[in-house]
Design a protein around this motif. Structure first.
Motif, PDB file in Angstrom:
ATOM      1  N   VAL B  23      14.798  39.519  13.246  1.00 54.25           N
ATOM      2  CA  VAL B  23      14.316  39.353  14.619  1.00 54.25           C
ATOM      3  C   VAL B  23      15.479  39.486  15.603  1.00 54.25           C
ATOM      4  O   VAL B  23      16.492  38.806  15.464  1.00 54.25           O
ATOM      5  CB  VAL B  23      13.628  37.990  14.804  1.00 54.25           C
ATOM      6  CG1 VAL B  23      13.353  37.717  16.270  1.00 54.25           C
ATOM      7  CG2 VAL B  23      12.342  37.924  14.000  1.00 54.25           C
ATOM      8  N   SER B  24      15.354  40.362  16.545  1.00 54.27           N
ATOM      9  CA  SER B  24      16.357  40.504  17.594  1.00 54.27           C
ATOM     10  C   SER B  24      15.641  40.503  18.945  1.00 54.27           C
ATOM     11  O   SER B  24      14.615  41.155  19.100  1.00 54.27           O
ATOM     12  CB  SER B  24      17.119  41.832  17.458  1.00 54.27           C
ATOM     13  OG  SER B  24      17.768  41.873  16.208  1.00 54.27           O
ATOM     14  N   CYS B  25      16.191  39.752  19.873  1.00 49.03           N
ATOM     15  CA  CYS B  25      15.621  39.789  21.213  1.00 49.03           C
ATOM     16  C   CYS B  25      16.617  39.208  22.187  1.00 49.03           C
ATOM     17  O   CYS B  25      17.603  38.584  21.785  1.00 49.03           O
ATOM     18  CB  CYS B  25      14.308  39.014  21.277  1.00 49.03           C
ATOM     19  SG  CYS B  25      14.479  37.266  20.925  1.00 49.03           S
ATOM     20  N   ARG B  26      16.393  39.456  23.463  1.00 49.32           N
ATOM     21  CA  ARG B  26      17.265  38.817  24.447  1.00 49.32           C
ATOM     22  C   ARG B  26      16.442  38.387  25.649  1.00 49.32           C
ATOM     23  O   ARG B  26      15.429  38.990  26.002  1.00 49.32           O
ATOM     24  CB  ARG B  26      18.419  39.719  24.852  1.00 49.32           C
ATOM     25  CG  ARG B  26      18.001  41.060  25.441  1.00 49.32           C
ATOM     26  CD  ARG B  26      19.227  41.824  25.897  1.00 49.32           C
ATOM     27  NE  ARG B  26      19.905  41.142  26.983  1.00 49.32           N
ATOM     28  CZ  ARG B  26      21.204  41.294  27.266  1.00 49.32           C
ATOM     29  NH1 ARG B  26      21.952  42.085  26.524  1.00 49.32           N
ATOM     30  NH2 ARG B  26      21.751  40.680  28.291  1.00 49.32           N
ATOM     31  N   VAL B  27      16.895  37.314  26.255  1.00 47.72           N
ATOM     32  CA  VAL B  27      16.223  36.807  27.450  1.00 47.72           C
ATOM     33  C   VAL B  27      17.299  36.617  28.497  1.00 47.72           C
ATOM     34  O   VAL B  27      18.295  35.924  28.249  1.00 47.72           O
ATOM     35  CB  VAL B  27      15.506  35.475  27.164  1.00 47.72           C
ATOM     36  CG1 VAL B  27      14.863  34.942  28.418  1.00 47.72           C
ATOM     37  CG2 VAL B  27      14.477  35.645  26.060  1.00 47.72           C
ATOM     38  N   ASP B  28      17.114  37.248  29.630  1.00 47.17           N
ATOM     39  CA  ASP B  28      18.137  37.141  30.676  1.00 47.17           C
ATOM     40  C   ASP B  28      17.871  35.957  31.585  1.00 47.17           C
ATOM     41  O   ASP B  28      16.793  35.360  31.563  1.00 47.17           O
ATOM     42  CB  ASP B  28      18.173  38.433  31.501  1.00 47.17           C
ATOM     43  CG  ASP B  28      18.661  39.599  30.664  1.00 47.17           C
ATOM     44  OD1 ASP B  28      19.583  39.371  29.843  1.00 47.17           O
ATOM     45  OD2 ASP B  28      18.100  40.703  30.806  1.00 47.17           O
ATOM     46  N   LYS B  29      18.892  35.655  32.365  1.00 46.92           N
ATOM     47  CA  LYS B  29      18.787  34.508  33.269  1.00 46.92           C
ATOM     48  C   LYS B  29      17.628  34.718  34.240  1.00 46.92           C
ATOM     49  O   LYS B  29      17.456  35.804  34.801  1.00 46.92           O
ATOM     50  CB  LYS B  29      20.090  34.385  34.052  1.00 46.92           C
ATOM     51  CG  LYS B  29      20.257  33.065  34.764  1.00 46.92           C
ATOM     52  CD  LYS B  29      21.713  32.882  35.144  1.00 46.92           C
ATOM     53  CE  LYS B  29      21.955  31.772  36.147  1.00 46.92           C
ATOM     54  NZ  LYS B  29      20.976  30.728  36.246  1.00 46.92           N
ATOM     55  N   GLY B  30      16.809  33.676  34.382  1.00 49.58           N
ATOM     56  CA  GLY B  30      15.698  33.748  35.325  1.00 49.58           C
ATOM     57  C   GLY B  30      14.454  34.440  34.784  1.00 49.58           C
ATOM     58  O   GLY B  30      13.431  34.498  35.457  1.00 49.58           O
ATOM     59  N   GLU B  31      14.553  34.947  33.577  1.00 50.93           N
ATOM     60  CA  GLU B  31      13.403  35.645  33.006  1.00 50.93           C
ATOM     61  C   GLU B  31      12.393  34.671  32.407  1.00 50.93           C
ATOM     62  O   GLU B  31      12.766  33.629  31.892  1.00 50.93           O
ATOM     63  CB  GLU B  31      13.886  36.569  31.886  1.00 50.93           C
ATOM     64  CG  GLU B  31      13.617  38.036  32.154  1.00 50.93           C
ATOM     65  CD  GLU B  31      13.900  38.872  30.914  1.00 50.93           C
ATOM     66  OE1 GLU B  31      13.232  39.896  30.763  1.00 50.93           O
ATOM     67  OE2 GLU B  31      14.770  38.496  30.111  1.00 50.93           O
ATOM     68  N   VAL B  32      11.129  35.067  32.466  1.00 49.87           N
ATOM     69  CA  VAL B  32      10.102  34.312  31.755  1.00 49.87           C
ATOM     70  C   VAL B  32       9.555  35.216  30.667  1.00 49.87           C
ATOM     71  O   VAL B  32       8.999  36.277  30.954  1.00 49.87           O
ATOM     72  CB  VAL B  32       8.966  33.866  32.696  1.00 49.87           C
ATOM     73  CG1 VAL B  32       7.872  33.166  31.898  1.00 49.87           C
ATOM     74  CG2 VAL B  32       9.497  32.971  33.791  1.00 49.87           C
ATOM     75  N   VAL B  33       9.760  34.800  29.415  1.00 46.33           N
ATOM     76  CA  VAL B  33       9.305  35.608  28.289  1.00 46.33           C
ATOM     77  C   VAL B  33       8.222  34.842  27.541  1.00 46.33           C
ATOM     78  O   VAL B  33       8.401  33.669  27.212  1.00 46.33           O
ATOM     79  CB  VAL B  33      10.477  35.937  27.338  1.00 46.33           C
ATOM     80  CG1 VAL B  33       9.966  36.610  26.072  1.00 46.33           C
ATOM     81  CG2 VAL B  33      11.490  36.824  28.037  1.00 46.33           C
TER      82      VAL B  33
END
Ligand SMILES: Nc1ncnc2c1ncn2[C@@H]1O[C@H](COP(=O)(O)OP(=O)(O)OP(=O)(O)O)[C@@H](O)[C@H]1O
Ligand SMILES: [Mg+2]
Lengths: 339, 243
Positions: B23-33
Motif C-alpha cells: 500500500v502506498s499513498c500520500r496525504v498533503d497538508k490540508g487535504e481531506v482523504v
C-alpha cells in the motif's frame, strides 16, 4: 372481597410469610444458642464470662521500691502523693509515692529493694495484645500484598517474556503449595539462612513476625496478581488504544486510564482475598508469633475457660473481617462512576 | 504530511490474513482523504498503521517527515500530533466529558489544569455540547459521545486527524451531528483521513477518495471521478452495492 376486611389468607399472601420467616430465623438462632447451653450443662461446664475481660484489660498493682539503702530523711506531701527522700551514705533519692499506699515513716531505715508504696495501673491483657499483633501483621501483609500483586499482575500481562514467565512461575509456585508449608519454609529455611547471615555479619536477628508477614504477603500477592490481571483484562482494549493514540505512554495509560477503571472491578475479589489473609494469619502461631489464636490458646491453657475464650476469639476475627468488608463497600461507593 | 510507501501487514491467526499488500499513498497538508472499501479490505488496518496502533511489517511510513517505523523514533511524540477517532468512541468511562478532554492535555502536553479546561470548554462549544461538560460517557448519546471524542483528539492540537468509521455505530438520526462537526473541521483546513461509508460526506468534503479491496489500493481519484465514471470493475461493483 369487601373493602376493609382483611382475612388471614390475605395476610399470609401479603406480609405474612415474610413475618413468619423472620420469626423462624430468630427462633432458630435461639434454638442453637439454647442447644449449646443445654449441652454444656450436660457436661457440667460452668460458664464464667466475668473472667474474660481481664484478658483484655486488667488492673495491676505496681510496687515502688527503693533503689538505695539509707534513712528516710523527709516526707513532703504534694497533693495526694508524698515525696519520700531517702538519704544513703553518699547518695540521695526522691520517690513520689501515692499517700494512701505509703509504707514508711520519717526516720525509718531502708534497705535497697524495700517497698515504699504502690500504685494501681491498667495493663493491656494478652488477648488484646494478640488482637493487635493480628491486626499489625494483617495490615502490613495486605499492604505488601497489594504492591507485590500489582507489579506481578502487570508483569503477568507484559509483552516481555522474562517478566511474564517470572510472574507465572511465582504465581504457580505459591498457589500450588499449602500456606502452612510456605510459612515453615519462610521461617525454618529462609529465616534460618537469613538470620545466620545476619549473625555472621554482626547484625541482630529478624523476629519471626517479619518472616510471618513475608509468608502472608507473598502468598496473598500471588492471588492479588491474578485478580489484578483479570481486572485489567476486563477493561475494553479500546480504552488503552484511545489513551495511546493521544500520545500517552504505556505506563501513563495504565496509571490514568486502565488501573482506575480496573480498581473498581477488583475491589470485591480483593476484599475476599484480604479477609482470607486475616484469617490465615491464625496459622502464624506455629512459628511463635503470639497473634490472636495463639494468645487465645495460651489463655485457655491457664484459665480453663475454653468455651468462652474460643467464642471470643472467633468474634474478634469477625470484627476484623467485617470492618474490612465495610471499608471496602465504602470504597466501592466512593469510586462508583459519577459518584 | 502523511506518506506511506509499499506498506505490508499480515496477521497470523488460524490462517494467514494479508491485511495490507504493497500500500502506498500520500496525504498533503490540508487535504481531506476518504477511504472506502468493503468490509475486511484493510481500511482500519492502514489507518492504525499510520499511528502505530498496528506495526507495519514492511515499507515506510512518514508523518510530517518522520519515519515512524524507525526504531529510534519516539512514537508517543508522533501520536501527539495525530488525533484518532474510533468507531466505538472509546471515551474514558471513568472521566467526565471535561475530564476526557483535559487528561492528555495535562499529562502529555503538560498544560496547566486551568489552561486545559479553558481549551476543553472552547472545543466542547465547538462540537455543540458545552452543557455536557460534567456528564459521564455512559450518560451521553452515541452522537454526543463521538463529538466529545473528536473534541478530545482536537484538544491536543493535532496536525492530522484519523477517523475510523466515526458514524458506523450511531443511530441514523445522530450521524448528521457528527458529520457536521467533521465538515467544519475540513473547512478549517484540517488534514483528515476518514474511513467511512457515508458517500454523501465523501462527495461533499473529500479532496480525494481511495478505494481499497483485499488489502490493496485499487483506485484513487476525486469524488467526481469516483461517482461519475470509476475505472475499475471492482470499484464499480462496490459503488453499485452501496449507492
Ligand atoms: N488484530 C488483528 N488480528 C487478526 N486479524 C486482523 C486484526 N485486525 C484486522 N485483521 C484482519 O485483517 C483484515 C483487514 O481488517 P480491517 O479491520 O483493516 O478491515 P476494514 O476494511 O476496516 O473492515 P471493516 O469495514 O469491517 O472495519 C480483516 O480480514 C481482518 O479480519
Ligand atoms: Mg474497520
Amino acid at each position: 372481597m369487601a373493602e376493609g376486611s382483611f382475612s388471614v389468607t390475605d395476610y399470609l399472601r401479603t406480609r405474612g410469610w415474610r413475618h413468619i420467616s423472620i420469626f423462624l430465623f430468630f427462633l432458630m438462632i435461639l434454638a442453637v444458642i439454647g442447644g449449646i447451653y443445654y449441652a454444656t450443662q450436660k457436661v457440667e461446664y460452668t460458664w464464667r464470662w466475668y473472667r474474660i475481660p481481664q484478658y483484655f484489660y486488667y488492673h495491676d498493682r505496681v510496687e515502688i521500691r527503693a533503689e538505695i539503702g539509707g534513712d528516710v530523711a523527709s516526707l513532703v506531701p504534694k497533693g495526694d502523693r508524698v515525696e519520700v527522700k531517702v538519704r544513703g551514705a553518699d547518695v540521695e533519692e526522691v520517690y513520689s509515692v501515692p499517700a494512701d499506699s505509703l509504707r514508711v515513716s520519717e526516720g525509718d531505715y531502708i534497705y535497697p529493694g524495700d517497698i515504699l508504696g504502690s500504685y494501681q495501673q491498667w495493663k493491656v491483657g494478652i488477648l488484646l495484645k494478640g488482637l493487635w499483633v493480628t491486626l499489625e501483621v494483617s495490615i502490613i501483609a495486605v499492604f505488601l500484598g497489594i504492591v507485590i500483586g500489582l507489579f506481578t499482575g502487570l508483569a503477568r500481562i507484559s509483552k516481555n517474556p522474562a517478566l511474564r514467565w517470572t510472574a507465572i512461575t511465582y504465581i504457580e509456585l505459591v498457589r500450588g503449595s499449602p500456606l502452612l508449608v510456605q510459612i515453615f519454609i519462610w521461617y525454618f529455611v529462609l529465616g534460618t539462612m537469613f538470620n545466620t547471615l545476619l549473625a555472621q555479619n554482626g547484625m541482630g536477628q529478624l523476629s519471626p513476625l517479619w518472616y510471618g508477614v513475608a509468608a502472608l504477603a507473598v502468598f496473598a500477592g500471588a492471588y492479588v496478581a491474578e485478580i489484578v490481571r483479570a481486572g485489567i483484562q476486563s477493561i475494553h482494549f479500546g480504552q488503552m488504544e484511545a489513551a495511546r493514540s493521544l500520545g500517552m505512554t504505556y505506563p501513563q495509560s495504565m496509571h490514568y486510564i486502565i488501573l482506575p477503571q480496573a480498581f473498581r472491578r477488583i475491589l470485591p475479589p480483593l476484599a475476599g482475598q484480604f479477609i482470607s489473609l486475616i484469617k490465615d494469619s491464625s496459622l502464624l502461631g506455629i512459628i511463635a508469633i503470639r497473634e490472636l489464636t495463639k494468645a487465645t490458646r495460651e489463655v485457655v491453657t491457664s484459665s480453663l475457660q475454653p468455651f468462652e475464650l474460643w467464642f471470643v476469639c472467633a468474634i474478634l476475627y469477625l470484627v476484623l473481617t467485617f470492618s474490612l468488608s465495610m471499608f471496602v463497600q465504602y470504597l466501592e461507593r466512593r469510586t462508583a462512576i459519577g459518584g | 504530511m502523511v506518506r506511506a510507501e509499499n506498506v505490508y501487514k499480515t496477521f497470523y491467526t488460524t490462517h494467514k490474513i494479508e491485511a495490507l499488500v504493497d500500500v502506498s499513498c500520500r496525504v498533503d497538508k490540508g487535504e481531506v482523504v476518504v477511504i472506502i472499501g468493503p468490509s475486511g479490505s484493510g481500511k482500519s488496518t492502514i489507518l492504525r498503521c499510520l499511528n502505530m496502533l498496528e506495526k507495519a511489517d514492511e515499507g515506510h511510513i512518514y508523518i510530517d517527515g518522520v519515519d515512524i517505523l524507525d526504531p529510534k523514533t519516539n512514537i508517543n511524540k508522533v501520536r501527539e500530533e495525530m488525533g484518532m477517532v474510533f468507531q466505538s468512541f472509546n471515551l474514558f468511562r471513568h472521566k467526565t466529558a471535561l475530564g476526557n478532554l483535559t487528561l492528555a492535555q495535562t499529562v502529555v502536553r503538560k498544560r496547566s489544569k486551568k489552561e486545559a479546561e479553558e481549551k476543553a470548554m472552547v472545543l466542547l462549544e465547538k462540537v455543540g455540547i458545552p452543557d455536557k461538560a460534567d456528564s459521564y460517557p455512559d450518560n451521553l448519546s452515541g452522537g454526543q459521545q463521538q463529538r466529545v471524542a473528536i473534541a478530545r483528539a482536537l484538544a491536543m492540537n493535532p496536525k492530522v486527524m484519523l477517523f475510523d468509521e466515526p458514524t458506523s455505530a450511531l443511530d441514523p438520526e445522530m450521524i448528521g451531528e457528527v458529520l457536521d462537526v467533521m465538515k467544519t473541521l475540513a473547512l478549517e483546513g484540517m488534514t483528515m483521513i476518514v474511513v467511512t461509508h457515508e458517500m454523501g460526506f465523501a462527495r461533499e468534503v473529500a479532496d480525494r477518495v481511495i478505494f481499497m479491496d483485499e488489502g490493496q489500493i485499487v483506485e484513487v481519484g476525486t469524488p467526481e471521478h469516483f461517482f461519475k465514471n470509476p475505472t475499475h470493475d471492482r470499484t464499480k461493483l462496490f459503488l453499485s452495492q452501496i449507492l
